[in-house]
Design a protein around this motif. Structure first.
Motif, PDB file in Angstrom:
ATOM      1  N   THR A   1      -4.993  -0.441 -10.990  1.00  0.00           N
ATOM      2  CA  THR A   1      -3.671  -1.101 -10.060  1.00  0.00           C
ATOM      3  C   THR A   1      -3.065   0.117  -8.916  1.00  0.00           C
ATOM      4  O   THR A   1      -2.729   0.432  -8.402  1.00  0.00           O
ATOM      5  CB  THR A   1      -2.892  -2.092 -10.598  1.00  0.00           C
ATOM      6  OG1 THR A   1      -3.700  -2.835 -10.656  1.00  0.00           O
ATOM      7  CG2 THR A   1      -1.999  -2.913  -8.712  1.00  0.00           C
ATOM      8  N   ASP A   2      -1.984   0.482 -10.157  1.00  0.00           N
ATOM      9  CA  ASP A   2      -0.934   2.166  -9.792  1.00  0.00           C
ATOM     10  C   ASP A   2      -2.180   2.875  -9.376  1.00  0.00           C
ATOM     11  O   ASP A   2      -1.785   3.697  -7.616  1.00  0.00           O
ATOM     12  CB  ASP A   2      -0.359   2.735 -10.407  1.00  0.00           C
ATOM     13  CG  ASP A   2       0.582   1.354 -11.102  1.00  0.00           C
ATOM     14  OD1 ASP A   2       1.533   0.847 -10.499  1.00  0.00           O
ATOM     15  OD2 ASP A   2       1.665   1.929 -12.591  1.00  0.00           O
TER      16      ASP A   2
ATOM     17  N   ARG B   1      -3.255   2.232  -5.870  1.00  0.00           N
ATOM     18  CA  ARG B   1      -1.971   2.099  -3.921  1.00  0.00           C
ATOM     19  C   ARG B   1      -1.770   3.660  -3.999  1.00  0.00           C
ATOM     20  O   ARG B   1      -1.952   3.934  -3.124  1.00  0.00           O
ATOM     21  CB  ARG B   1      -0.927   1.423  -4.865  1.00  0.00           C
ATOM     22  CG  ARG B   1      -0.288   0.156  -5.149  1.00  0.00           C
ATOM     23  CD  ARG B   1       0.582  -0.346  -5.785  1.00  0.00           C
ATOM     24  NE  ARG B   1       0.551  -1.757  -5.368  1.00  0.00           N
ATOM     25  CZ  ARG B   1       0.264  -2.110  -7.223  1.00  0.00           C
ATOM     26  NH1 ARG B   1       1.459  -2.114  -7.893  1.00  0.00           N
ATOM     27  NH2 ARG B   1       1.255  -3.233  -6.963  1.00  0.00           N
TER      28      ARG B   1
ATOM     29  N   LEU C   1      -4.848   5.344  -2.168  1.00  0.00           N
ATOM     30  CA  LEU C   1      -4.627   4.163  -0.853  1.00  0.00           C
ATOM     31  C   LEU C   1      -3.731   4.498   0.038  1.00  0.00           C
ATOM     32  O   LEU C   1      -3.546   5.645   1.125  1.00  0.00           O
ATOM     33  CB  LEU C   1      -4.382   2.715  -0.964  1.00  0.00           C
ATOM     34  CG  LEU C   1      -3.888   1.449   0.835  1.00  0.00           C
ATOM     35  CD1 LEU C   1      -5.314   1.641   1.370  1.00  0.00           C
ATOM     36  CD2 LEU C   1      -3.609   0.370   0.083  1.00  0.00           C
ATOM     37  N   ALA C   2      -2.554   4.760  -0.178  1.00  0.00           N
ATOM     38  CA  ALA C   2      -1.174   6.205   0.199  1.00  0.00           C
ATOM     39  C   ALA C   2      -2.186   7.156   0.537  1.00  0.00           C
ATOM     40  O   ALA C   2      -1.902   7.637   1.706  1.00  0.00           O
ATOM     41  CB  ALA C   2      -0.562   6.295  -0.406  1.00  0.00           C
TER      42      ALA C   2
ATOM     43  N   ARG D   1      -8.650   0.251   0.513  1.00  0.00           N
ATOM     44  CA  ARG D   1      -7.773  -1.576   0.016  1.00  0.00           C
ATOM     45  C   ARG D   1      -8.201  -1.803  -0.255  1.00  0.00           C
ATOM     46  O   ARG D   1      -8.472  -3.493  -1.452  1.00  0.00           O
ATOM     47  CB  ARG D   1      -8.237  -1.898   2.073  1.00  0.00           C
ATOM     48  CG  ARG D   1      -7.037  -1.306   2.873  1.00  0.00           C
ATOM     49  CD  ARG D   1      -6.236  -1.867   3.767  1.00  0.00           C
ATOM     50  NE  ARG D   1      -5.456  -1.203   4.675  1.00  0.00           N
ATOM     51  CZ  ARG D   1      -6.145  -0.820   6.092  1.00  0.00           C
ATOM     52  NH1 ARG D   1      -6.552  -1.255   6.362  1.00  0.00           N
ATOM     53  NH2 ARG D   1      -4.949  -0.572   6.399  1.00  0.00           N
TER      54      ARG D   1
ATOM     55  N   LEU E   1      -8.524  -1.257  -4.176  1.00  0.00           N
ATOM     56  CA  LEU E   1      -7.141  -2.344  -4.497  1.00  0.00           C
ATOM     57  C   LEU E   1      -7.190  -3.758  -4.292  1.00  0.00           C
ATOM     58  O   LEU E   1      -6.265  -4.474  -5.510  1.00  0.00           O
ATOM     59  CB  LEU E   1      -5.973  -1.421  -3.498  1.00  0.00           C
ATOM     60  CG  LEU E   1      -4.148  -2.331  -4.001  1.00  0.00           C
ATOM     61  CD1 LEU E   1      -3.139  -1.816  -5.097  1.00  0.00           C
ATOM     62  CD2 LEU E   1      -2.790  -2.316  -2.826  1.00  0.00           C
TER      63      LEU E   1
ATOM     64  N   ARG F   1      -5.954  -5.994  -8.312  1.00  0.00           N
ATOM     65  CA  ARG F   1      -4.845  -6.917  -8.298  1.00  0.00           C
ATOM     66  C   ARG F   1      -5.864  -8.208  -8.464  1.00  0.00           C
ATOM     67  O   ARG F   1      -5.185  -8.993  -9.342  1.00  0.00           O
ATOM     68  CB  ARG F   1      -4.399  -7.052  -6.697  1.00  0.00           C
ATOM     69  CG  ARG F   1      -3.316  -6.128  -6.042  1.00  0.00           C
ATOM     70  CD  ARG F   1      -3.083  -6.322  -4.667  1.00  0.00           C
ATOM     71  NE  ARG F   1      -1.860  -5.261  -4.665  1.00  0.00           N
ATOM     72  CZ  ARG F   1      -1.185  -4.757  -3.719  1.00  0.00           C
ATOM     73  NH1 ARG F   1      -1.863  -5.730  -2.407  1.00  0.00           N
ATOM     74  NH2 ARG F   1      -0.832  -4.088  -2.927  1.00  0.00           N
TER      75      ARG F   1
END
Length: 129
Positions: free
Chosen positions: A17-18, A21, A24-25, A86, A89, A93
């Motif tokens: 998950t990290d 993220r 995604l950033a 997205r 992610l 999640r």
């Protein structure tokens, strides 16, 4: 003490998950950079006037229109990459939530087993007549 497979899996899910993220950033930053590049090309196109340099305006216009087309394609790819990140992610999640549900089920089963053992111990302690 044996390792808890769910704890190991939970750690892996958190790492996943990290990482999602972070990707995604990165995709958001790349999309913003592509948007800035498109805006710069548009500003340059609008700033040039044909009467300023009539002989070279056709070359300029052809070059800038090709650049605009290439940048629009790059922007579309960046948008698609952002959507994919997205989705990744969301999937990460979701996997974490499934794992949490498994851990909750296991904890509830352990509580039930503990209550049953305690009930059996209490019943064994009652003198039989």
């Amino acid at each position: 003490m044996p390792r808890d497979p769910l704890a190991i899996l939970a750690r892996l899910r958190r790492i996943d998950t990290d990482a999602a993220r972070l990707r995604l950033a990165g995709a958001q930053a790349h999309l913003a950079a592509q948007q800035d590049a498109v805006a710069a090309i548009e500003r340059e196109l609008r700033a040039e006037h044909p009467e300023d340099a009539p002989r070279t305006y056709g070359d300029f216009l052809a070059r800038m229109l090709a650049a605009r087309h290439q940048q629009a394609a790059a922007l579309a790819r960046a948008g698609a990459a952002l959507d994919a990140e997205r989705d990744a992610l969301v999937a990460a999640r979701t996997q974490e939530k499934v794992l949490d549900a498994l851990r909750d089920r296991r904890a509830a089963a352990e509580r039930r087993d503990g209550l049953r053992r305690e009930q059996a111990r209490l019943e064994d302690a009652i003198p039989r007549g």
